[in-house]
Motif scaffolding. Structure first.
Motif, PDB file in Angstrom:
ATOM      1  N   MET A  85       0.848  -1.205   0.000  1.00  0.00           N
ATOM      2  CA  MET A  85       0.000   0.000   0.000  1.00  0.00           C
ATOM      3  C   MET A  85       0.875   1.244   0.000  1.00  0.00           C
ATOM      4  SD  MET A  85      -3.401  -0.504   2.230  1.00  0.00           S
ATOM      5  CE  MET A  85      -3.449  -1.982   3.194  1.00  0.00           C
ATOM      6  N   THR A  88       3.105   1.644  -3.441  1.00  0.00           N
ATOM      7  CA  THR A  88       2.317   1.987  -4.626  1.00  0.00           C
ATOM      8  C   THR A  88       1.721   3.394  -4.491  1.00  0.00           C
ATOM      9  OG1 THR A  88       0.387   0.787  -3.750  1.00  0.00           O
ATOM     10  CG2 THR A  88       1.793  -0.389  -5.311  1.00  0.00           C
ATOM     11  N   SER A  89       1.129   3.711  -3.331  1.00  0.00           N
ATOM     12  CA  SER A  89       0.489   5.028  -3.214  1.00  0.00           C
ATOM     13  C   SER A  89       1.512   6.159  -3.269  1.00  0.00           C
ATOM     14  CB  SER A  89      -0.352   5.119  -1.943  1.00  0.00           C
ATOM     15  OG  SER A  89       0.492   5.076  -0.822  1.00  0.00           O
ATOM     16  N   GLN A 116      -4.508  -0.470  -4.273  1.00  0.00           N
ATOM     17  CA  GLN A 116      -5.027  -0.047  -2.975  1.00  0.00           C
ATOM     18  C   GLN A 116      -6.285  -0.816  -2.603  1.00  0.00           C
ATOM     19  OE1 GLN A 116      -3.400   2.274  -0.868  1.00  0.00           O
ATOM     20  NE2 GLN A 116      -1.851   1.900  -2.410  1.00  0.00           N
ATOM     21  N   LYS A 117      -7.188  -0.963  -3.572  1.00  0.00           N
ATOM     22  CA  LYS A 117      -8.445  -1.641  -3.281  1.00  0.00           C
ATOM     23  C   LYS A 117      -8.192  -3.118  -2.940  1.00  0.00           C
ATOM     24  CE  LYS A 117     -13.092  -2.712  -4.561  1.00  0.00           C
ATOM     25  NZ  LYS A 117     -12.881  -3.996  -3.879  1.00  0.00           N
ATOM     26  N   LYS A 120      -6.518  -3.516   0.476  1.00  0.00           N
ATOM     27  CA  LYS A 120      -7.474  -3.270   1.561  1.00  0.00           C
ATOM     28  C   LYS A 120      -8.374  -4.493   1.774  1.00  0.00           C
ATOM     29  CE  LYS A 120     -10.570   0.135   2.797  1.00  0.00           C
ATOM     30  NZ  LYS A 120     -11.655   0.867   2.131  1.00  0.00           N
TER      31      LYS A 120
END
Ligand code: HEC
Length: 130
Positions: A85, A88-89, A116-117, A120
């Motif tokens: 997470m 990548t973000s 991200q999705k 999560k």
């Protein structure tokens, strides 16, 4: 009870059953750690060259081996998901030095959102299995 009411109730039961079957099969597919097709295709294209057994850098292999994650413990998976997470973000991966010479390997906004999705969703699965 009149005939119409009986028929109405029977139909209602029927659709309720179909509905609950459809919902339960949907949640069942998200109960274990897995890569979705969308995540897999990004990883193959933009991450796997370094983070796999044939990868070109030992440092990258030590940091993350995509093929090993599904069989790791829940704690290890949670740790890797956190890192994924983050990198990548914040566009830390693929590494900027690599992206300078291969700009087509940079993550698009859409690909970042996909990571991200997925991360999560997987975090919820992993937390439940701890
Ligand atoms: C050109 C090689 C290369 C590519 C391509 C690459 N990585 Fe990395 N990755 C590395 C290296 C090297 C490290 C080790 C940490 C470091 O030195 O920065 C690393 C570390 C990581 C880590 C561990 C966190 C950290 O900072 O140590 C994660 C998570 C990660 N990469 C995810 C990805 C993802 C997701 C992609 C694809 C979008 C990707 N990497 C593509 C080379 C690469």
């Amino acid at each position: 009870m009149n005939k119409q009411l009986t028929l109405f109730l029977a139909l209602g039961m029927f659709f309720w059953m179909i509905q609950s079957c459809a919902t339960s099969s949907k949640t069942a597919s998200m109960e274990k750690f897995e890569y979705t097709a969308a995540v897999n295709s990004i990883v193959q294209d933009k991450c796997y060259g370094c983070h796999s057994a044939d990868g070109r850098s030992d440092k990258a292999k030590q940091a993350l081996m995509w093929d090993n994650v599904p069989t790791m413990t829940a704690d290890e998976q949670a740790h890797i998901l956190d890192e994924i997470m983050e990198v990548t973000s914040e566009r830390k991966m693929p590494p900027s030095r690599f992206v300078e010479s291969r700009p087509e390997k940079a993550l698009t906004d859409e690909e970042i959102a996909t990571f991200q999705k997925w991360a999560k969703d997987m975090m919820a699965v992993v937390e439940k299995s701890k």
